[in-house]
Design a protein around this motif. Structure first.
Motif, PDB file in Angstrom:
ATOM      1  N   LEU A   1       0.825  -1.207   0.000  1.00  0.00           N
ATOM      2  CA  LEU A   1       0.000   0.000   0.000  1.00  0.00           C
ATOM      3  C   LEU A   1       0.862   1.262   0.000  1.00  0.00           C
ATOM      4  O   LEU A   1       0.517   2.260  -0.646  1.00  0.00           O
ATOM      5  CB  LEU A   1      -0.925   0.002   1.218  1.00  0.00           C
ATOM      6  N   ALA A   2       1.991   1.202   0.717  1.00  0.00           N
ATOM      7  CA  ALA A   2       2.864   2.366   0.805  1.00  0.00           C
ATOM      8  C   ALA A   2       3.474   2.724  -0.537  1.00  0.00           C
ATOM      9  O   ALA A   2       3.869   3.876  -0.748  1.00  0.00           O
ATOM     10  CB  ALA A   2       3.977   2.109   1.817  1.00  0.00           C
ATOM     11  N   LEU A   3       3.579   1.768  -1.458  1.00  0.00           N
ATOM     12  CA  LEU A   3       4.097   2.058  -2.791  1.00  0.00           C
ATOM     13  C   LEU A   3       2.974   2.368  -3.774  1.00  0.00           C
ATOM     14  O   LEU A   3       3.086   3.304  -4.579  1.00  0.00           O
ATOM     15  CB  LEU A   3       4.920   0.877  -3.306  1.00  0.00           C
ATOM     16  N   ALA A   4       1.887   1.614  -3.708  1.00  0.00           N
ATOM     17  CA  ALA A   4       0.814   1.786  -4.691  1.00  0.00           C
ATOM     18  C   ALA A   4       0.088   3.125  -4.533  1.00  0.00           C
ATOM     19  O   ALA A   4      -0.183   3.810  -5.521  1.00  0.00           O
ATOM     20  CB  ALA A   4      -0.186   0.632  -4.582  1.00  0.00           C
ATOM     21  N   VAL A   5      -0.225   3.503  -3.305  1.00  0.00           N
ATOM     22  CA  VAL A   5      -0.963   4.748  -3.082  1.00  0.00           C
ATOM     23  C   VAL A   5      -0.169   5.974  -3.537  1.00  0.00           C
ATOM     24  O   VAL A   5      -0.700   6.823  -4.268  1.00  0.00           O
ATOM     25  CB  VAL A   5      -1.381   4.871  -1.602  1.00  0.00           C
ATOM     26  N   PRO A   6       1.124   6.128  -3.157  1.00  0.00           N
ATOM     27  CA  PRO A   6       1.880   7.272  -3.678  1.00  0.00           C
ATOM     28  C   PRO A   6       1.996   7.271  -5.199  1.00  0.00           C
ATOM     29  O   PRO A   6       1.999   8.339  -5.820  1.00  0.00           O
ATOM     30  CB  PRO A   6       3.249   7.121  -3.020  1.00  0.00           C
ATOM     31  N   MET A   7       2.104   6.097  -5.813  1.00  0.00           N
ATOM     32  CA  MET A   7       2.170   6.047  -7.274  1.00  0.00           C
ATOM     33  C   MET A   7       0.912   6.627  -7.902  1.00  0.00           C
ATOM     34  O   MET A   7       0.976   7.371  -8.885  1.00  0.00           O
ATOM     35  CB  MET A   7       2.390   4.604  -7.747  1.00  0.00           C
ATOM     36  N   CYS A   8      -0.243   6.300  -7.320  1.00  0.00           N
ATOM     37  CA  CYS A   8      -1.505   6.842  -7.837  1.00  0.00           C
ATOM     38  C   CYS A   8      -1.570   8.356  -7.656  1.00  0.00           C
ATOM     39  O   CYS A   8      -2.022   9.088  -8.560  1.00  0.00           O
ATOM     40  CB  CYS A   8      -2.690   6.168  -7.144  1.00  0.00           C
ATOM     41  N   LEU A   9      -1.113   8.831  -6.509  1.00  0.00           N
ATOM     42  CA  LEU A   9      -1.104  10.277  -6.272  1.00  0.00           C
ATOM     43  C   LEU A   9      -0.117  10.987  -7.198  1.00  0.00           C
ATOM     44  O   LEU A   9      -0.416  12.064  -7.740  1.00  0.00           O
ATOM     45  CB  LEU A   9      -0.752  10.567  -4.813  1.00  0.00           C
ATOM     46  N   LEU A  10       1.039  10.383  -7.405  1.00  0.00           N
ATOM     47  CA  LEU A  10       2.036  10.986  -8.285  1.00  0.00           C
ATOM     48  C   LEU A  10       1.586  10.961  -9.741  1.00  0.00           C
ATOM     49  O   LEU A  10       2.003  11.806 -10.536  1.00  0.00           O
ATOM     50  CB  LEU A  10       3.371  10.248  -8.138  1.00  0.00           C
ATOM     51  N   TYR A  11       0.754  10.011 -10.090  1.00  0.00           N
ATOM     52  CA  TYR A  11       0.168   9.988 -11.437  1.00  0.00           C
ATOM     53  C   TYR A  11      -0.662  11.244 -11.668  1.00  0.00           C
ATOM     54  O   TYR A  11      -0.595  11.856 -12.745  1.00  0.00           O
ATOM     55  CB  TYR A  11      -0.686   8.735 -11.593  1.00  0.00           C
ATOM     56  N   GLU A  12      -1.424  11.640 -10.651  1.00  0.00           N
ATOM     57  CA  GLU A  12      -2.214  12.862 -10.763  1.00  0.00           C
ATOM     58  C   GLU A  12      -1.304  14.093 -10.826  1.00  0.00           C
ATOM     59  O   GLU A  12      -1.569  15.048 -11.554  1.00  0.00           O
ATOM     60  CB  GLU A  12      -3.171  12.979  -9.573  1.00  0.00           C
ATOM     61  N   VAL A  13      -0.206  14.060 -10.048  1.00  0.00           N
ATOM     62  CA  VAL A  13       0.762  15.160 -10.112  1.00  0.00           C
ATOM     63  C   VAL A  13       1.353  15.262 -11.515  1.00  0.00           C
ATOM     64  O   VAL A  13       1.565  16.358 -12.043  1.00  0.00           O
ATOM     65  CB  VAL A  13       1.877  14.949  -9.067  1.00  0.00           C
ATOM     66  N   GLY A  14       1.617  14.111 -12.127  1.00  0.00           N
ATOM     67  CA  GLY A  14       2.143  14.111 -13.491  1.00  0.00           C
ATOM     68  C   GLY A  14       1.176  14.707 -14.487  1.00  0.00           C
ATOM     69  O   GLY A  14       1.586  15.422 -15.412  1.00  0.00           O
ATOM     70  N   ILE A  15      -0.111  14.450 -14.317  1.00  0.00           N
ATOM     71  CA  ILE A  15      -1.106  15.030 -15.219  1.00  0.00           C
ATOM     72  C   ILE A  15      -1.131  16.547 -15.080  1.00  0.00           C
ATOM     73  O   ILE A  15      -1.190  17.289 -16.071  1.00  0.00           O
ATOM     74  CB  ILE A  15      -2.498  14.426 -14.934  1.00  0.00           C
ATOM     75  N   ILE A  16      -1.070  17.015 -13.834  1.00  0.00           N
ATOM     76  CA  ILE A  16      -1.051  18.470 -13.598  1.00  0.00           C
ATOM     77  C   ILE A  16       0.213  19.079 -14.213  1.00  0.00           C
ATOM     78  O   ILE A  16       0.167  20.126 -14.872  1.00  0.00           O
ATOM     79  CB  ILE A  16      -1.131  18.776 -12.101  1.00  0.00           C
ATOM     80  N   GLY A  17       1.367  18.434 -13.998  1.00  0.00           N
ATOM     81  CA  GLY A  17       2.606  18.944 -14.572  1.00  0.00           C
ATOM     82  C   GLY A  17       2.605  18.887 -16.086  1.00  0.00           C
ATOM     83  O   GLY A  17       3.176  19.754 -16.752  1.00  0.00           O
ATOM     84  N   ALA A  18       1.955  17.866 -16.653  1.00  0.00           N
ATOM     85  CA  ALA A  18       1.886  17.748 -18.106  1.00  0.00           C
ATOM     86  C   ALA A  18       1.122  18.917 -18.720  1.00  0.00           C
ATOM     87  O   ALA A  18       1.420  19.350 -19.840  1.00  0.00           O
ATOM     88  CB  ALA A  18       1.229  16.425 -18.497  1.00  0.00           C
ATOM     89  N   ARG A  19       0.128  19.433 -18.005  1.00  0.00           N
ATOM     90  CA  ARG A  19      -0.597  20.610 -18.502  1.00  0.00           C
ATOM     91  C   ARG A  19       0.359  21.790 -18.665  1.00  0.00           C
ATOM     92  O   ARG A  19       0.306  22.516 -19.665  1.00  0.00           O
ATOM     93  CB  ARG A  19      -1.716  20.986 -17.526  1.00  0.00           C
ATOM     94  N   TYR A  20       1.244  21.956 -17.683  1.00  0.00           N
ATOM     95  CA  TYR A  20       2.188  23.077 -17.728  1.00  0.00           C
ATOM     96  C   TYR A  20       3.136  22.940 -18.920  1.00  0.00           C
ATOM     97  O   TYR A  20       3.348  23.892 -19.672  1.00  0.00           O
ATOM     98  CB  TYR A  20       2.983  23.132 -16.424  1.00  0.00           C
ATOM     99  N   PHE A  21       3.689  21.739 -19.097  1.00  0.00           N
ATOM    100  CA  PHE A  21       4.623  21.552 -20.193  1.00  0.00           C
ATOM    101  C   PHE A  21       3.926  21.594 -21.548  1.00  0.00           C
ATOM    102  O   PHE A  21       4.513  22.030 -22.537  1.00  0.00           O
ATOM    103  CB  PHE A  21       5.368  20.225 -20.023  1.00  0.00           C
ATOM    104  N   ALA A  22       2.678  21.137 -21.594  1.00  0.00           N
ATOM    105  CA  ALA A  22       1.936  21.233 -22.848  1.00  0.00           C
ATOM    106  C   ALA A  22       1.669  22.688 -23.198  1.00  0.00           C
ATOM    107  O   ALA A  22       1.754  23.096 -24.359  1.00  0.00           O
ATOM    108  CB  ALA A  22       0.617  20.460 -22.740  1.00  0.00           C
TER     109      ALA A  22
END
Length: 269
Positions: free
Chosen positions: A231-252
């Motif tokens: 759980l300690a690995l899977a949950v942060p990965m899911c949260l970081l996936y959302e962070v990546g989407i937000i960051g992708a908006r900036y780079f796009a």
């Protein structure tokens, strides 16, 4: 139209004349590798002076010793383990300490072949990637290991003395460090996929549910067979996936002006 042609020509010729002979590339690669070795040597010497190999072992052993009897210690089964294990920990810590320097050397090697708009986002990604790697390792050291050993200790029979071997312990936690350090790069991967138009933000949003499944499968493969670490690995990965989407908006958004300028120049010509 002439101005547009000149501007388009300048963009096309941005890297013109920067080609180098193959031998010169090899020389540059050799120099960058030497700089990496020098950085690792400096980091290793500094760590050998303070806190020293013994101090590093004491640091990484803190999570498990907190759940052992007060007088209990980790044991060394191998004849050469008391020497090689601290040396291995010292070398791995030196790599982590010199990670920004190593990534910077890799960046300096490939930078001459990049366009200006590519250079603008490469350095922030390198810096962000280093921070994410450190965050993943710190997360393991100060949270995951404590919770994991607490969970495991509950299933240890009273007649069994839990005295782990230092070699197997170091290998186990180093694998966790690497797993979390790599897994925490999810935002970088997501932003690069969008940046190079391999996937759209809308596709990433629709892939959320599948990524959750992927995250738990990866966590089950990379972590020990206990619920806490998975759980300690899977949950942060899911949260970081959302962070990546937000960051992708900036780079796009940062890429659109360049694309539109190229498109306008091509249309004018």
């Amino acid at each position: 139209m002439a101005d547009s042609d000149d501007k388009n020509k300048d963009k096309e010729d941005e890297l013109a004349g920067t080609e180098q002979p193959f031998v010169q590339h090899l020389v540059e690669l050799r120099d960058r590798l030497l700089y990496c070795v020098y950085g690792l040597a400096v980091a290793g010497i500094l760590l050998a002076i303070w806190p020293g190999p013994g101090g590093l072992i004491d640091l990484i052993a803190m999570p498990i010793r907190a759940h052992m009897p007060p007088d209990a210690k980790l044991i060394a089964i191998g004849v050469f383990s008391p020497f090689f294990v601290p040396l291995k920990v010292l070398m791995m810590t030196a790599v982590l300490l010199a990670l920004p320097w190593l990534m910077y050397q890799a960046w300096m090697f490939v930078a001459p072949g990049l366009y200006s708009h590519e250079k603008r986002f490469a350095l922030p990604l390198i810096f962000f990637g280093s921070l994410l790697a450190y965050a993943g390792i710190a997360f393991v050291q100060f949270f995951v290991l404590d919770k994991m050993f607490s969970f495991i200790q509950k299933f240890t029979p009273a007649a069994v003395a839990a005295t782990p071997d230092i070699s197997s312990y170091v290998e186990a936690i180093l694998s966790l460090y690497i797993a979390f350090g790599v897994a925490f790069q999810v935002p970088i991967v997501v932003m690069l996929l969008v940046r190079f138009e391999m996937v759209t933000i809308e596709k990433l949003k629709s892939f959320r549910g599948y990524f959750i499944v992927v995250a738990f499968v990866v966590a089950a493969v990379l972590t020990p067979p206990d619920v806490v670490s998975q759980l300690a690995l899977a949950v942060p990965m899911c949260l970081l996936y959302e962070v990546g989407i937000i960051g992708a908006r900036y780079f796009a958004m940062g890429k659109k002006p360049d694309e539109e300028e190229n498109a306008d120049s091509s249309a004018s010509s």
